[in-house]
Scaffold this motif. Structure first.
Motif, PDB file in Angstrom:
ATOM      1  N   ILE A 100      11.600  24.032  99.030  1.00 35.91           N
ATOM      2  CA  ILE A 100      11.143  24.193  97.485  1.00 35.91           C
ATOM      3  C   ILE A 100      11.943  22.763  97.236  1.00 35.91           C
ATOM      4  CG2 ILE A 100      12.015  24.964  95.134  1.00 35.91           C
ATOM      5  CD1 ILE A 100      10.882  26.944  96.801  1.00 35.91           C
ATOM      6  N   PRO A 101      11.542  22.016  96.425  1.00 37.20           N
ATOM      7  CA  PRO A 101      11.756  20.100  95.919  1.00 37.20           C
ATOM      8  C   PRO A 101      13.048  20.349  95.460  1.00 37.20           C
ATOM      9  CG  PRO A 101       9.873  20.862  95.680  1.00 37.20           C
ATOM     10  CD  PRO A 101      10.051  21.895  96.320  1.00 37.20           C
ATOM     11  N   SER A 102      14.153  19.348  96.153  1.00 38.91           N
ATOM     12  CA  SER A 102      15.538  20.039  95.649  1.00 38.91           C
ATOM     13  C   SER A 102      16.261  19.811  93.974  1.00 38.91           C
ATOM     14  CB  SER A 102      16.236  18.860  96.195  1.00 38.91           C
ATOM     15  OG  SER A 102      15.932  17.396  95.830  1.00 38.91           O
ATOM     16  N   GLY A 103      14.956  18.578  93.238  1.00 42.47           N
ATOM     17  CA  GLY A 103      14.570  18.454  91.726  1.00 42.47           C
ATOM     18  C   GLY A 103      14.617  19.749  91.443  1.00 42.47           C
ATOM     19  N   LEU A 104      13.270  19.748  90.991  1.00 43.56           N
ATOM     20  CA  LEU A 104      12.912  21.211  90.821  1.00 43.56           C
ATOM     21  C   LEU A 104      13.533  23.117  91.234  1.00 43.56           C
ATOM     22  CD1 LEU A 104      10.387  22.551  89.738  1.00 43.56           C
ATOM     23  CD2 LEU A 104       8.968  23.393  91.550  1.00 43.56           C
ATOM     24  N   GLY A 105      13.941  22.753  92.761  1.00 42.27           N
ATOM     25  CA  GLY A 105      15.060  23.571  92.867  1.00 42.27           C
ATOM     26  C   GLY A 105      16.020  24.276  92.267  1.00 42.27           C
ATOM     27  N   LEU A 106      16.675  22.792  91.695  1.00 43.12           N
ATOM     28  CA  LEU A 106      18.006  23.161  91.569  1.00 43.12           C
ATOM     29  C   LEU A 106      18.192  23.171  89.830  1.00 43.12           C
ATOM     30  CD1 LEU A 106      20.805  20.520  93.974  1.00 43.12           C
ATOM     31  CD2 LEU A 106      20.550  23.064  94.218  1.00 43.12           C
ATOM     32  N   ALA A 107      17.142  22.486  89.531  1.00 41.35           N
ATOM     33  CA  ALA A 107      17.255  22.681  87.957  1.00 41.35           C
ATOM     34  C   ALA A 107      16.000  23.880  87.201  1.00 41.35           C
ATOM     35  CB  ALA A 107      16.637  21.870  87.706  1.00 41.35           C
ATOM     36  N   HIS A 108      15.514  24.405  88.397  1.00 37.28           N
ATOM     37  CA  HIS A 108      14.826  26.489  87.499  1.00 37.28           C
ATOM     38  C   HIS A 108      14.710  26.825  88.365  1.00 37.28           C
ATOM     39  CE1 HIS A 108      13.190  23.873  83.899  1.00 37.28           C
ATOM     40  NE2 HIS A 108      13.148  22.609  84.773  1.00 37.28           N
ATOM     41  N   ALA A 144       5.752  27.484 100.309  1.00 30.34           N
ATOM     42  CA  ALA A 144       6.628  26.080 100.507  1.00 30.34           C
ATOM     43  C   ALA A 144       5.749  25.945  99.561  1.00 30.34           C
ATOM     44  CB  ALA A 144       6.266  24.854 101.227  1.00 30.34           C
ATOM     45  N   ILE A 145       6.852  24.956  98.522  1.00 33.07           N
ATOM     46  CA  ILE A 145       6.606  24.741  97.191  1.00 33.07           C
ATOM     47  C   ILE A 145       6.336  23.138  96.843  1.00 33.07           C
ATOM     48  CG2 ILE A 145       7.332  25.068  94.754  1.00 33.07           C
ATOM     49  CD1 ILE A 145       6.978  27.210  96.181  1.00 33.07           C
ATOM     50  N   ARG A 146       5.529  22.521  96.464  1.00 33.77           N
ATOM     51  CA  ARG A 146       5.310  21.373  96.478  1.00 33.77           C
ATOM     52  C   ARG A 146       4.630  20.830  95.344  1.00 33.77           C
ATOM     53  NH1 ARG A 146       2.821  20.224 102.274  1.00 33.77           N
ATOM     54  NH2 ARG A 146       4.106  20.624 103.547  1.00 33.77           N
ATOM     55  N   VAL A 147       5.323  20.322  94.905  1.00 29.23           N
ATOM     56  CA  VAL A 147       4.516  19.211  93.696  1.00 29.23           C
ATOM     57  C   VAL A 147       3.977  17.905  93.611  1.00 29.23           C
ATOM     58  CG1 VAL A 147       5.487  18.065  91.422  1.00 29.23           C
ATOM     59  CG2 VAL A 147       7.048  19.644  92.618  1.00 29.23           C
ATOM     60  N   GLY A 148       2.816  17.907  93.607  1.00 36.78           N
ATOM     61  CA  GLY A 148       1.880  16.794  93.821  1.00 36.78           C
ATOM     62  C   GLY A 148       0.673  16.342  94.388  1.00 36.78           C
ATOM     63  N   GLU A 149       0.047  15.769  95.600  1.00 38.42           N
ATOM     64  CA  GLU A 149      -0.666  15.996  95.928  1.00 38.42           C
ATOM     65  C   GLU A 149      -0.695  16.699  97.330  1.00 38.42           C
ATOM     66  OE1 GLU A 149      -4.412  12.974  97.434  1.00 38.42           O
ATOM     67  OE2 GLU A 149      -2.533  11.701  97.155  1.00 38.42           O
ATOM     68  N   ALA A 157      -3.563  26.985  98.536  1.00 39.35           N
ATOM     69  CA  ALA A 157      -2.693  26.636  97.871  1.00 39.35           C
ATOM     70  C   ALA A 157      -2.464  27.850  96.962  1.00 39.35           C
ATOM     71  CB  ALA A 157      -2.444  25.179  97.521  1.00 39.35           C
ATOM     72  N   ARG A 158      -1.541  28.024  96.298  1.00 43.81           N
ATOM     73  CA  ARG A 158      -1.718  28.448  94.714  1.00 43.81           C
ATOM     74  C   ARG A 158      -0.618  27.960  93.569  1.00 43.81           C
ATOM     75  NH1 ARG A 158       0.660  34.648  93.230  1.00 43.81           N
ATOM     76  NH2 ARG A 158       0.626  34.113  90.676  1.00 43.81           N
ATOM     77  N   ARG A 159      -1.743  27.293  92.659  1.00 46.62           N
ATOM     78  CA  ARG A 159      -1.016  26.208  91.571  1.00 46.62           C
ATOM     79  C   ARG A 159      -0.418  27.385  91.135  1.00 46.62           C
ATOM     80  NH1 ARG A 159      -3.448  21.320  89.473  1.00 46.62           N
ATOM     81  NH2 ARG A 159      -2.229  20.252  87.786  1.00 46.62           N
ATOM     82  N   PHE A 270       2.538  23.173  93.262  1.00 49.61           N
ATOM     83  CA  PHE A 270       1.818  24.498  93.690  1.00 49.61           C
ATOM     84  C   PHE A 270       2.506  25.520  95.372  1.00 49.61           C
ATOM     85  CE2 PHE A 270      -0.320  20.688  93.171  1.00 49.61           C
ATOM     86  CZ  PHE A 270      -1.905  21.097  92.503  1.00 49.61           C
ATOM     87  N   ALA A 271       2.389  26.769  95.615  1.00 49.89           N
ATOM     88  CA  ALA A 271       2.740  27.253  96.202  1.00 49.89           C
ATOM     89  C   ALA A 271       2.048  27.297  97.609  1.00 49.89           C
ATOM     90  CB  ALA A 271       2.752  28.404  96.598  1.00 49.89           C
ATOM     91  N   ILE A 272       2.310  26.847  98.565  1.00 52.36           N
ATOM     92  CA  ILE A 272       1.401  27.121  99.550  1.00 52.36           C
ATOM     93  C   ILE A 272       1.919  27.436 101.228  1.00 52.36           C
ATOM     94  CG2 ILE A 272       0.657  24.468  99.297  1.00 52.36           C
ATOM     95  CD1 ILE A 272       3.016  23.328 101.303  1.00 52.36           C
ATOM     96  N   TYR A 273       0.630  28.290 101.867  1.00 51.94           N
ATOM     97  CA  TYR A 273       0.957  29.099 103.040  1.00 51.94           C
ATOM     98  C   TYR A 273       0.428  28.692 103.981  1.00 51.94           C
ATOM     99  CZ  TYR A 273       0.917  31.304  98.111  1.00 51.94           C
ATOM    100  OH  TYR A 273       0.843  32.110  97.470  1.00 51.94           O
ATOM    101  N   PRO A 274       0.493  28.710 105.498  1.00 52.84           N
ATOM    102  CA  PRO A 274      -0.436  29.266 106.272  1.00 52.84           C
ATOM    103  C   PRO A 274      -1.579  29.484 106.347  1.00 52.84           C
ATOM    104  CG  PRO A 274       2.061  29.474 107.099  1.00 52.84           C
ATOM    105  CD  PRO A 274       1.689  28.989 105.580  1.00 52.84           C
ATOM    106  N   GLY A 275      -3.101  28.860 106.282  1.00 56.49           N
ATOM    107  CA  GLY A 275      -4.215  29.435 106.897  1.00 56.49           C
ATOM    108  C   GLY A 275      -4.687  30.430 107.227  1.00 56.49           C
TER     109      GLY A 275
END
Length: 310
Positions: A100-108, A144-149, A157-159, A270-275
């Motif tokens: 998880i991105p650190s900022g998003l994870g710690l904040a929410h 994994a959770i990712r923000v951006g492209e 991916a699932r938005r 996005f939530a992303i998984y191995p395809g």
């Protein structure tokens, strides 16, 4: 006998995905020699070579490529049946490895983590908070959770939501340094730069569909949004930070918007998984939990007029 055949198939699929017996052994929790024997037994039973082995590399034969697709389908069917049974039973078990991105994870996320763990007491969570784009396949992450492209075509991916970065500063900083009236004025200010993208000091802003790029001077540069948030609170400079990180400070008056008609382009969360894997019930449950945590984090982050380009 069937159990041995399934074990052989699992070993072959892991080696084929990683093109490495050693990495497959780590993933499967086996010795390399055990993985090698399993693949050799499968090849012997089929009477065909599935993998080309040299001292330096492993590759799939033509027969191996064709058989890989069939083996993946078999394992996916088994995983789907087990996931359905697990969901019916209600208890999620085992380890879940997530990035998880650190900022998003710690904040929410982490403030509400107790809810998820209380709902699934037999689940072990291996949570990595980092802005690094981990390799889900090579590093054995379930999700994994990712923000951006998103650029990796191997991933599904699932938005989950939207995010937008906005300009903020403390009232004390603006009283001392003045308030910028247009994006070009930012190059005369101390700026707090989030280290993302190819050129972090290049801020791309938009207002009512009109874009403008500004090259700013980094007074502080960090890959952690919450570290920059702390610096912004004490008046170090102007920051371009995700709205989910600054919402509470704006509401409490600790920070104020700067150039509030302008913001960075909207990005997806996005939530992303191995395809090449079936999505287990524990992963689906975790993603649904994250979705509830990030729902609405971009609210209020858009410019006054909605941009025409997404």
């Amino acid at each position: 006998m069937l159990r041995n055949q399934l074990a052989e198939i699992a070993c072959f699929v892991e080696v084929a995905h990683r093109l490495s017996f050693a990495q497959a052994a780590v993933r499967l929790g086996m010795h390399v020699s055990g993985v090698s024997r399993a693949v050799a037994a499968l090849e012997s039973r089929l009477g065909v070579r599935l993998l080309q082995r040299t001292t330096r590399q492993v590759g799939l034969t033509e027969a191996g490529r064709a058989h890989l697709a069939r083996c993946e389908a078999v394992l996916a069917e088994i995983a789907e049946a087990e996931a359905a049974a697990s969901a019916t039973g209600g208890a999620l078990r085992g380890r879940l490895r997530a990035s998880i991105p650190s900022g998003l994870g710690l904040a929410h996320l982490t403030p509400r983590l107790g809810e998820f763990l209380a709902a699934h007491p037999e689940l072990e969570l291996d949570l990595h908070l980092s802005n690094r784009n981990v390799d889900l396949v090579e590093e054995a992450f379930d999700v994994a959770i990712r923000v951006g492209e998103l650029r990796d075509s191997r991933l599904v991916a699932r938005r989950l939501g939207d995010s937008r970065r906005i300009l903020v500063a403390s009232a004390a900083y603006l009283a001392a340094a003045g308030r910028p009236r247009r994006p070009a004025d930012l190059d005369r200010h101390a700026c707090l730069v989030l280290d993302v993208g190819a050129i972090a000091e290049r801020w791309e802003l938009e207002r009512r569909g009109h874009g403008e790029t500004v090259r700013v001077r980094a007074r502080v540069r960090s890959n952690n949004a919450l570290a920059l948030l702390d610096a912004c609170r004490v008046g170090v400079g102007i920051a371009l930070l995700p709205q989910f990180a600054v919402a509470d400070d704006l509401a409490a008056g600790r920070l104020v918007r700067v150039l509030d008609a302008w913001a960075a382009m909207e990005q997806g969360i996005f939530a992303i998984y191995p395809g090449n894997r079936f999505i287990p019930a524990k992963v689906r449950a975790f993603v649904e939990f994250v979705e509830t945590c990030v729902r609405g984090v971009g609210a209020g982050a858009r410019p006054r007029a909605r941009a025409s380009r997404r």
